[in-house]
Design a protein around this motif. Sequence first.
Motif, PDB file in Angstrom:
ATOM      1  N   LYS A   1     -11.513  -7.154   7.714  1.00 38.26           N
ATOM      2  CA  LYS A   1     -11.701  -6.179   6.628  1.00 38.26           C
ATOM      3  C   LYS A   1     -10.714  -5.007   6.744  1.00 38.26           C
ATOM      4  CE  LYS A   1     -16.589  -7.131   5.710  1.00 38.26           C
ATOM      5  NZ  LYS A   1     -16.421  -7.702   4.385  1.00 38.26           N
ATOM      6  N   GLN A   2      -9.475  -5.372   7.005  1.00 33.59           N
ATOM      7  CA  GLN A   2      -8.433  -4.362   7.211  1.00 33.59           C
ATOM      8  C   GLN A   2      -8.097  -3.629   5.909  1.00 33.59           C
ATOM      9  OE1 GLN A   2      -4.773  -6.153   8.443  1.00 33.59           O
ATOM     10  NE2 GLN A   2      -3.748  -4.194   8.815  1.00 33.59           N
ATOM     11  N   VAL A   3      -8.052  -2.311   5.973  1.00 39.08           N
ATOM     12  CA  VAL A   3      -7.689  -1.514   4.793  1.00 39.08           C
ATOM     13  C   VAL A   3      -6.422  -0.692   4.995  1.00 39.08           C
ATOM     14  CG1 VAL A   3     -10.012  -1.292   3.773  1.00 39.08           C
ATOM     15  CG2 VAL A   3      -9.264   0.331   5.527  1.00 39.08           C
ATOM     16  N   ASP A   4      -5.954  -0.612   6.248  1.00 33.75           N
ATOM     17  CA  ASP A   4      -4.771   0.212   6.516  1.00 33.75           C
ATOM     18  C   ASP A   4      -3.760  -0.563   7.338  1.00 33.75           C
ATOM     19  OD1 ASP A   4      -6.548   0.211   8.698  1.00 33.75           O
ATOM     20  OD2 ASP A   4      -5.653   2.029   9.516  1.00 33.75           O
ATOM     21  N   ASP A   5      -2.508  -0.109   7.279  1.00 28.48           N
ATOM     22  CA  ASP A   5      -1.446  -0.820   7.995  1.00 28.48           C
ATOM     23  C   ASP A   5      -0.340   0.175   8.353  1.00 28.48           C
ATOM     24  OD1 ASP A   5      -0.046  -2.928   9.103  1.00 28.48           O
ATOM     25  OD2 ASP A   5      -0.254  -4.226   7.340  1.00 28.48           O
ATOM     26  N   TYR A   6       0.565  -0.278   9.222  1.00 30.99           N
ATOM     27  CA  TYR A   6       1.683   0.585   9.637  1.00 30.99           C
ATOM     28  C   TYR A   6       2.579   0.898   8.450  1.00 30.99           C
ATOM     29  CZ  TYR A   6       0.134  -0.585  14.282  1.00 30.99           C
ATOM     30  OH  TYR A   6      -0.637  -0.713  15.393  1.00 30.99           O
ATOM     31  N   GLN A   7       3.223   2.073   8.509  1.00 30.52           N
ATOM     32  CA  GLN A   7       4.094   2.412   7.378  1.00 30.52           C
ATOM     33  C   GLN A   7       5.504   1.850   7.570  1.00 30.52           C
ATOM     34  OE1 GLN A   7       5.128   6.589   6.781  1.00 30.52           O
ATOM     35  NE2 GLN A   7       3.823   7.141   8.510  1.00 30.52           N
ATOM     36  N   TYR A   8       6.061   1.396   6.463  1.00 27.21           N
ATOM     37  CA  TYR A   8       7.455   0.942   6.471  1.00 27.21           C
ATOM     38  C   TYR A   8       8.357   2.110   6.842  1.00 27.21           C
ATOM     39  CZ  TYR A   8       6.790  -3.663   4.379  1.00 27.21           C
ATOM     40  OH  TYR A   8       6.450  -4.955   4.172  1.00 27.21           O
ATOM     41  N   GLY A   9       9.385   1.810   7.613  1.00 28.58           N
ATOM     42  CA  GLY A   9      10.330   2.854   8.005  1.00 28.58           C
ATOM     43  C   GLY A   9       9.921   3.551   9.288  1.00 28.58           C
ATOM     44  N   GLY A  10       8.728   3.200   9.789  1.00 26.94           N
ATOM     45  CA  GLY A  10       8.252   3.792  11.035  1.00 26.94           C
ATOM     46  C   GLY A  10       7.626   5.147  10.817  1.00 26.94           C
TER      47      GLY A  10
ATOM     48  N   ALA B   1       4.434   8.059  12.548  1.00 29.66           N
ATOM     49  CA  ALA B   1       3.029   8.082  12.977  1.00 29.66           C
ATOM     50  C   ALA B   1       2.101   7.983  11.782  1.00 29.66           C
ATOM     51  CB  ALA B   1       2.770   9.373  13.742  1.00 29.66           C
ATOM     52  N   GLY B   2       0.963   7.355  11.992  1.00 32.69           N
ATOM     53  CA  GLY B   2      -0.074   7.326  10.961  1.00 32.69           C
ATOM     54  C   GLY B   2      -0.050   6.072  10.125  1.00 32.69           C
ATOM     55  N   MET B   3      -1.264   5.599   9.835  1.00 27.59           N
ATOM     56  CA  MET B   3      -1.426   4.378   9.047  1.00 27.59           C
ATOM     57  C   MET B   3      -1.485   4.730   7.563  1.00 27.59           C
ATOM     58  SD  MET B   3      -1.678   2.155  11.473  1.00 27.59           S
ATOM     59  CE  MET B   3      -2.671   0.692  11.209  1.00 27.59           C
ATOM     60  N   VAL B   4      -1.264   3.707   6.747  1.00 27.14           N
ATOM     61  CA  VAL B   4      -1.275   3.900   5.285  1.00 27.14           C
ATOM     62  C   VAL B   4      -2.294   2.936   4.687  1.00 27.14           C
ATOM     63  CG1 VAL B   4       0.124   3.659   3.189  1.00 27.14           C
ATOM     64  CG2 VAL B   4       1.144   4.598   5.258  1.00 27.14           C
ATOM     65  N   MET B   5      -3.039   3.392   3.705  1.00 24.46           N
ATOM     66  CA  MET B   5      -4.017   2.506   3.055  1.00 24.46           C
ATOM     67  C   MET B   5      -3.272   1.467   2.220  1.00 24.46           C
ATOM     68  SD  MET B   5      -7.043   5.219   2.307  1.00 24.46           S
ATOM     69  CE  MET B   5      -8.173   4.149   1.455  1.00 24.46           C
ATOM     70  N   MET B   6      -3.661   0.220   2.429  1.00 22.98           N
ATOM     71  CA  MET B   6      -2.923  -0.921   1.862  1.00 22.98           C
ATOM     72  C   MET B   6      -3.119  -1.066   0.357  1.00 22.98           C
ATOM     73  SD  MET B   6      -4.250  -3.425   4.810  1.00 22.98           S
ATOM     74  CE  MET B   6      -3.604  -4.971   4.178  1.00 22.98           C
ATOM     75  N   ILE B   7      -2.106  -1.623  -0.286  1.00 19.40           N
ATOM     76  CA  ILE B   7      -2.155  -1.756  -1.745  1.00 19.40           C
ATOM     77  C   ILE B   7      -3.169  -2.819  -2.215  1.00 19.40           C
ATOM     78  CG2 ILE B   7      -0.150  -3.347  -1.875  1.00 19.40           C
ATOM     79  CD1 ILE B   7       0.609  -1.824  -4.495  1.00 19.40           C
ATOM     80  N   GLU B   8      -3.257  -3.957  -1.512  1.00 21.82           N
ATOM     81  CA  GLU B   8      -4.093  -5.057  -2.050  1.00 21.82           C
ATOM     82  C   GLU B   8      -5.559  -4.683  -2.272  1.00 21.82           C
ATOM     83  OE1 GLU B   8      -1.978  -5.682   0.543  1.00 21.82           O
ATOM     84  OE2 GLU B   8      -1.069  -7.675   0.338  1.00 21.82           O
TER      85      GLU B   8
ATOM     86  N   ASP C   1      -0.701   3.658  -0.251  1.00 21.15           N
ATOM     87  CA  ASP C   1       0.592   3.085  -0.644  1.00 21.15           C
ATOM     88  C   ASP C   1       1.027   3.718  -1.982  1.00 21.15           C
ATOM     89  OD1 ASP C   1       2.484   1.178  -1.962  1.00 21.15           O
ATOM     90  OD2 ASP C   1       2.109   0.001  -0.140  1.00 21.15           O
ATOM     91  N   GLU C   2       2.232   4.261  -1.993  1.00 21.33           N
ATOM     92  CA  GLU C   2       2.730   5.022  -3.143  1.00 21.33           C
ATOM     93  C   GLU C   2       2.654   4.230  -4.451  1.00 21.33           C
ATOM     94  OE1 GLU C   2       3.466   8.211  -2.953  1.00 21.33           O
ATOM     95  OE2 GLU C   2       4.221   8.442  -5.000  1.00 21.33           O
ATOM     96  N   ARG C   3       2.730   2.901  -4.378  1.00 19.86           N
ATOM     97  CA  ARG C   3       2.711   2.103  -5.613  1.00 19.86           C
ATOM     98  C   ARG C   3       1.376   2.193  -6.342  1.00 19.86           C
ATOM     99  NH1 ARG C   3       5.060  -3.021  -2.470  1.00 19.86           N
ATOM    100  NH2 ARG C   3       3.724  -2.007  -0.926  1.00 19.86           N
ATOM    101  N   VAL C   4       0.305   2.469  -5.594  1.00 18.87           N
ATOM    102  CA  VAL C   4      -1.000   2.660  -6.255  1.00 18.87           C
ATOM    103  C   VAL C   4      -0.947   3.949  -7.072  1.00 18.87           C
ATOM    104  CG1 VAL C   4      -3.479   2.994  -5.904  1.00 18.87           C
ATOM    105  CG2 VAL C   4      -2.204   1.442  -4.405  1.00 18.87           C
ATOM    106  N   ARG C   5      -0.350   4.973  -6.476  1.00 20.37           N
ATOM    107  CA  ARG C   5      -0.233   6.251  -7.185  1.00 20.37           C
ATOM    108  C   ARG C   5       0.641   6.074  -8.429  1.00 20.37           C
ATOM    109  NH1 ARG C   5       0.258  10.575  -2.163  1.00 20.37           N
ATOM    110  NH2 ARG C   5       0.298  12.094  -3.826  1.00 20.37           N
TER     111      ARG C   5
END
Length: 224
Positions: A47-56, A58-65, A118-122
Amino acid sequence: MHIDILTVLPELLEGPFNHSMIKRARDKGLLSIGIHNLRDYTTTKYKQVDDYQYGGGAGMVMMIEPLVKAIEHLSESHKYDEIIFLTPDGENYSQKMANELSLQKNLLLICGHYKGIDERVRAHFVSREISIGDYVLSGGELAAAVVVDSVGRLLPGVLNDETSALSDSFQDKLLSAPVFTRPATFRDWKVPDILLSGDTKKIDDWRYEQSLKRTRKRRPDLLK
Ligand code: ADE
């Protein structure tokens, strides 16, 4: 009005809407609130909702899917007037915004966590981004509760005395005048005589003066 809230911490939102004005608004059928767990929209085993950010970095990002799946699923039941993302880099929340939102029918509030979403959601779904102040909360849930509370109490029929929302601080760009209740004397602290005079014109003038004085002292920016 109907408000859906998308969160990874639904437990955090169980309390705030079951008391006082918002409870009354719900009991009267003036407001319905749906709290949705983002994890119900995940497809992975954990039930993963977050993942590492592209470009490296610190801090996880909430996933788009999961976010898109949730937004599209919820949008089948409600046509949202606004899809709002609560975020410290959003527009500063104000009474004016609360007034505007209270005129809408359906809102979806998205609570962020970690580094954000994820910026694409915004870019593709969010219509409005709101910050409740220049400080960083650990998630958007408390900010969502602030928005729901401030909007819900403005819905017609929620407050007993409809005019009382109109005399709130900020409603006319002035802070509220001081208020007193019984007893008229406590220790040797007296309620201002004018409030006991029964002269409504004088009382209104006094309240206006007090509002101005308080605003000038505490929030001169509001008078500009
Ligand atoms: N999420 C984290 N901090 C926030 C803030 N100040 N306003 C809205 N959402 C937030």
